[in-house]
Design an enzyme around this catalytic site. Structure first.
Site, PDB file in Angstrom:
ATOM      1  N   ASN A   1       0.867  -1.188   0.000  1.00 21.94           N
ATOM      2  CA  ASN A   1       0.000   0.000   0.000  1.00 21.94           C
ATOM      3  C   ASN A   1       0.903   1.237   0.000  1.00 21.94           C
ATOM      4  O   ASN A   1       1.449   1.606   1.036  1.00 21.94           O
ATOM      5  CB  ASN A   1      -0.891  -0.037   1.261  1.00 21.94           C
ATOM      6  CG  ASN A   1      -1.737   1.220   1.395  1.00 21.94           C
ATOM      7  OD1 ASN A   1      -1.876   1.995   0.441  1.00 21.94           O
ATOM      8  ND2 ASN A   1      -2.311   1.425   2.572  1.00 21.94           N
TER       9      ASN A   1
ATOM     10  N   GLU B   1      -6.874   5.387   7.460  1.00 21.14           N
ATOM     11  CA  GLU B   1      -6.631   6.770   7.024  1.00 21.14           C
ATOM     12  C   GLU B   1      -7.851   7.312   6.267  1.00 21.14           C
ATOM     13  O   GLU B   1      -8.155   8.508   6.328  1.00 21.14           O
ATOM     14  CB  GLU B   1      -5.357   6.834   6.165  1.00 21.14           C
ATOM     15  CG  GLU B   1      -4.116   6.676   7.049  1.00 21.14           C
ATOM     16  CD  GLU B   1      -2.947   5.972   6.398  1.00 21.14           C
ATOM     17  OE1 GLU B   1      -2.904   5.859   5.169  1.00 21.14           O
ATOM     18  OE2 GLU B   1      -2.062   5.507   7.147  1.00 21.14           O
TER      19      GLU B   1
ATOM     20  N   GLU C   1      -5.575  -4.306  10.965  1.00 19.14           N
ATOM     21  CA  GLU C   1      -4.528  -3.300  11.138  1.00 19.14           C
ATOM     22  C   GLU C   1      -4.800  -2.509  12.415  1.00 19.14           C
ATOM     23  O   GLU C   1      -5.620  -1.570  12.410  1.00 19.14           O
ATOM     24  CB  GLU C   1      -4.527  -2.332   9.952  1.00 19.14           C
ATOM     25  CG  GLU C   1      -4.202  -2.979   8.635  1.00 19.14           C
ATOM     26  CD  GLU C   1      -3.542  -1.984   7.692  1.00 19.14           C
ATOM     27  OE1 GLU C   1      -2.399  -2.222   7.298  1.00 19.14           O
ATOM     28  OE2 GLU C   1      -4.160  -0.949   7.382  1.00 19.14           O
TER      29      GLU C   1
ATOM     30  N   GLY D   1       2.504   2.641  10.912  1.00 17.43           N
ATOM     31  CA  GLY D   1       3.541   3.663  10.808  1.00 17.43           C
ATOM     32  C   GLY D   1       4.283   3.955  12.098  1.00 17.43           C
ATOM     33  O   GLY D   1       5.078   4.890  12.166  1.00 17.43           O
TER      34      GLY D   1
ATOM     35  N   SER E   1       3.301  -1.621  10.420  1.00 21.30           N
ATOM     36  CA  SER E   1       4.749  -1.644  10.688  1.00 21.30           C
ATOM     37  C   SER E   1       5.448  -2.944  10.282  1.00 21.30           C
ATOM     38  O   SER E   1       6.414  -3.353  10.924  1.00 21.30           O
ATOM     39  CB  SER E   1       5.026  -1.331  12.159  1.00 21.30           C
ATOM     40  OG  SER E   1       4.646   0.002  12.438  1.00 21.30           O
TER      41      SER E   1
HETATM   42  P1  PGA Z   1       2.806   0.721   7.641  1.00 27.13           P
HETATM   43  O1  PGA Z   1       1.343   0.947   7.013  1.00 27.13           O
HETATM   44  O2  PGA Z   1       3.302  -0.601   7.108  1.00 27.13           O
HETATM   45  O3  PGA Z   1       3.613   1.884   7.138  1.00 27.13           O
HETATM   46  O4  PGA Z   1       2.644   0.707   9.110  1.00 27.13           O
HETATM   47  C1  PGA Z   1       0.445  -0.114   6.887  1.00 27.13           C
HETATM   48  C2  PGA Z   1      -0.861   0.397   6.359  1.00 27.13           C
HETATM   49  O5  PGA Z   1      -1.300   1.481   6.741  1.00 27.13           O
HETATM   50  O6  PGA Z   1      -1.522  -0.282   5.540  1.00 27.13           O
END
Ligand code: PGA
Length: 232
Positions: free
Chosen positions: A12, A94, A159, A165, A196
């Site tokens: 993503n 998000e 998630e 992040g 992450s």
């Molecule tokens: P990240 O994002 O791997 O940067 O934590 C995952 C996501 O939001 O799908």
């Protein structure tokens, strides 16, 4: 090649990347004969038509909740299908946070995506406060309520919001508990973990037989990191 089970690894990119980066990934993929895992590249809309889809599937990060019409700036599931998109991420935290998407909107999007024969990847997850307050499974069950009786093919990505992040991931046993719960509550074909994921922690995640795949954000923007993730 590894003899471990093949998983679904979804990249993503969010609102990141460039045509140059698309080209580097494309040449990386054309140079690997058969990736051990199935890979899906979810890049920003303008870049989708640059993807050749050799050795990987093409994905999108969202789509609009109507079939077509006067919705300036929006992209329909049918348009994505024309560009050979196979998977569409829906309800990412998000989207929920910055675009106020609620479960009802996500369900409408889900129907549009499914009606086009594409595979929705629906994201669910709890905040840190919800987890600390023991509400984790209640929140996830609420987010899943529409999907309980859905028979069309779809995927759920767990998630935890506090993991995205942040560099923090739950213990494998904690992830497995949620994934098992999701599998009990729905007929989804796969349950992914996201938050992450990187080349250092991927091995323990991939080795869990409860985790059918991974949703990878930041680490999917770096060819070297991502190549380590998909080769494990
Ligand atoms: P990240 O994002 O791997 O940067 O934590 C995952 C996501 O939001 O799908």
């Amino acid at each position: 090649m590894s003899n471990k089970a093949s998983k679904l690894i979804v990249a993503n990119w969010k609102m990141n990347g460039s045509v140059e980066l698309i080209n580097s990934f494309d040449s990386f993929f054309s140079n690997i004969a058969f990736p051990h895992h199935e890979v899906v590249m979810c890049v920003p809309y303008p870049y989708i038509s640059f993807l050749k889809g050799k050795n990987y599937f093409i994905g999108a990060q969202d789509c609009y909740e109507e079939k077509n019409g006067a919705y300036t700036g929006c992209v329909s599931a049918a348009m994505l299908k024309e560009l050979n998109v196979r998977y569409v991420i829906l309800g990412h935290s998000e989207r929920r946070k910055y675009f106020s998407e609620d479960d009802a909107v996500i369900e409408k999007k889900f129907k549009c995506v499914s009606n086009e024969g594409l595979i929705p990847i629906v994201c669910v997850g709890e905040t840190k406060t919800e987890r600390d307050g023991g509400l984790m499974l209640d929140i996830i069950e609420q987010q899943l309520s529409f999907y309980k009786n859905v028979a069309d093919e779809f995927i759920i990505a767990y998630e935890p919001l506090w993991s995205i992040g942040s560099g923090k991931i739950p213990k494998i046993s904690e992830i497995e508990e949620v994934l098992e719960f999701i599998k009990q509550k729905t007929y989804c074909s796969k349950v992914l973990y996201g938050g992450s994921v990187n080349s250092n922690n991927v091995e323990s995640l991939i080795n869990s037989c409860h985790i059918d795949g991974l949703l990878v954000g930041g680490a999917s923007l770096l060819v070297e990191q991502f190549s380590k993730i998909i080769k494990i």
